[in-house]
Design an enzyme around this catalytic site. Sequence first.
Site, mmCIF file in Angstrom:
data_model
loop_
_atom_site.group_PDB
_atom_site.id
_atom_site.type_symbol
_atom_site.label_atom_id
_atom_site.label_comp_id
_atom_site.label_asym_id
_atom_site.label_seq_id
_atom_site.Cartn_x
_atom_site.Cartn_y
_atom_site.Cartn_z
ATOM 1 C CB CYS A 301 6.706 56.987 116.359
ATOM 2 S SG CYS A 301 8.067 57.281 117.474
ATOM 3 N NE ARG A 330 14.041 63.775 120.823
ATOM 4 C CZ ARG A 330 13.993 62.511 121.218
ATOM 5 N NH1 ARG A 330 14.523 62.176 122.370
ATOM 6 N NH2 ARG A 330 13.413 61.596 120.472
ATOM 7 C CD GLN A 348 15.021 58.341 118.046
ATOM 8 O OE1 GLN A 348 14.139 58.618 117.241
ATOM 9 N NE2 GLN A 348 14.765 58.093 119.310
ATOM 10 C CG ASP A 350 12.444 55.138 115.555
ATOM 11 O OD1 ASP A 350 12.235 54.217 116.351
ATOM 12 O OD2 ASP A 350 11.769 56.181 115.493
ATOM 13 C CG HIS A 352 7.870 52.753 114.440
ATOM 14 N ND1 HIS A 352 8.565 53.731 113.768
ATOM 15 C CD2 HIS A 352 7.918 53.094 115.748
ATOM 16 C CE1 HIS A 352 8.999 54.628 114.631
ATOM 17 N NE2 HIS A 352 8.629 54.272 115.840
ATOM 18 C CE LYS A 433 10.887 53.204 128.509
ATOM 19 N NZ LYS A 433 12.053 53.991 128.256
ATOM 20 C CG HIS A 479 7.966 52.797 119.448
ATOM 21 N ND1 HIS A 479 7.980 54.017 118.832
ATOM 22 C CD2 HIS A 479 6.775 52.720 120.078
ATOM 23 C CE1 HIS A 479 6.855 54.649 119.081
ATOM 24 N NE2 HIS A 479 6.100 53.888 119.836
HETATM 25 ZN ZN LIG Z 1 9.256 55.108 117.614
#
Ligand SMILES: [Zn+2]
Length: 615
Positions: A301, A330, A348, A350, A352, A433, A479
């Site tokens: 992000c 991670r 991910q 992902d 945005h 969320k 997101h």
């Molecule tokens: Zn994100």
Amino acid sequence: MSDNKDDQLYAMRHSLAHIMASSIQHLWPEVKLGVGPVVENGFYYDVDLGAQQLSADDFERIEAEMAKIIKAGEPFQRLEMPVLEAVDWARKYNQPYKEELLNDLQRSGTTIAKDLDAAELGLAADGDSKVENVSFYRNGDFTDLCRGPHVEATNKVGAFKLMRVAGAYWRGKDSNPQMQRVYGVAFATPKELRQHLDMLEEAKKRDHRKLGQELDLFVFSDLVGSGLPLYTPRGTTIRNGLIAYSEEVREKLGFERVWSPHITKTELYKKSGHWAKFGDELFLVKSQETDDELVMKPMNCPHHAQIYAARPRSYRDLPIRYMETTTNYRDEKTGELHGLSRVRSLTQDDSHTYCRPDQVDEIFDSLIEKVQEFYAAIDMSLRLRLSLRDGSDAYLGPDELWQFGQDKLAKIAERNKLDYYSQEGEAAFYGPKLDFMAKDAIGREWQVATIQFDFVQPERFELGYTDEKGEQQRPIMIHCAIMGSFDRFFSVYIEHTAGRFPVWLAPEQIRLISVNQEAATVEFIDKVVAQARELGLRVKVDNSNESVGKKIRDAEVWKVPYTVVLGEKEIGGGELVPRIRKDLVVGEDAKSYTIHEFLKTVANEAKMRVSKTSL
Ligand SMILES: [Zn+2]
Ligand SMILES: [Zn+2]
């Protein structure tokens, strides 16, 4: 725990924890008891037998003792005493763990909640005030510190089974003594218990680590490191298919692909707020030349925010939509790594969206629709969780935005007629969320897709756009990940399908089996393979000199959707009858097709991402 049935089941399970503890005490009078809360599907109790260790071999004896107590129908009686008296009680019965809890309770109601959930302890410990009185429950010769609730008597506890015993540190701290945690499952009726045990049995068969090995989907290597999965050609085919679909549904909404590198200066995460929250989960990277402190990126992000920030934006440019399917890193604790469900390199899907407040509804509606489309294609039903903040100070960002966001989500869920529930305390630190929970083929629910407000990053990175009046405004950031972590999603999906992937994802869509190894047969099969590949199909030939029966069984083991035996009849221009994997079949009788018809139909099924056969 809302309605009566749940309350009743909770009381049953909690009562069984007492009954189990008292049985263990009957069999091992010197046992020192910890805590015994209700957990998902059952209960546990932490016990300390000193030098002795309980094992699963003891379950039969414990269960027999429990059966006696249950049969006796002993009433559960509540009693109260001043906390100081209770401390004396614990000392008298040589229960040091209970004594410690009581001393903590006496000092402050909240001490306990700090290092272990008060509910788990079975104690009322909310509020700041000191506790004056504590409650006990007694059945037969057994008394336990407890806030209830219980069923009225020991014979009202439903059906149960002891499942396993594991090591557990007292109050979850590894500097504390190690105890043993004895787990049981419990249900209102024997039938429900049976169903649960059957489900566990089925889950064991579907374990993604087992199927991943059997079906050659992914591997781990000691030399690469734990929690770092490697995907084989077969696994990569499915992985690419799912990722392509996840991107394709969003591409239709106008998302554009971006790309960001895998290492980044720590400053980026300090500025985004992630460093303070997740700093200890990051892998550090050092440059040999400069003093730059770098990390492996744990998320994307903040990078996307930098792409947005690189140019001036006008209200007419919005919404701006970026997506990137990329690997994040991670530093998960080794003990917590588990197959693909918990890894250190996770990919991910992902995306945005940066938008104006008046665009929020349309953006959520369209993303919800795409999430539904994706999960319909893989045959999983969805339920929605509105993840809201609770009263704690874990959340950043202005109150009015949180109010706006939380109200919006509730309205969006209503308007889209979604099956949803709200849960406080599940929001991200940067905003509320929508979390989608998918139900798998054996009834388990998994958190998968997510659509999230972010009220923090636009502020921290000073993102802006010029409105109609020429004034600077902050965009709202949303997101969205459809699978979330691909790796975790894949673990769920393998178990959901039990490795029987639909045609569009199957690593091997068609297997061709030769009846003999003669030149004419081999030549014919080569031609079929070329035709199939021309249509984009994944096909494999079994030309080994095993019997046809053995070859068919082998194709079944690999869960291949279509198997075709090619012999003289087919070579002579006759039609073929494909063997279709059972779960794909809808009609009854097997029909025959020309080779071209068959291949075209399968190619079309893959393209349409259907989950059943049209043959
Ligand atoms: Zn994100
Ligand atoms: Zn109790």
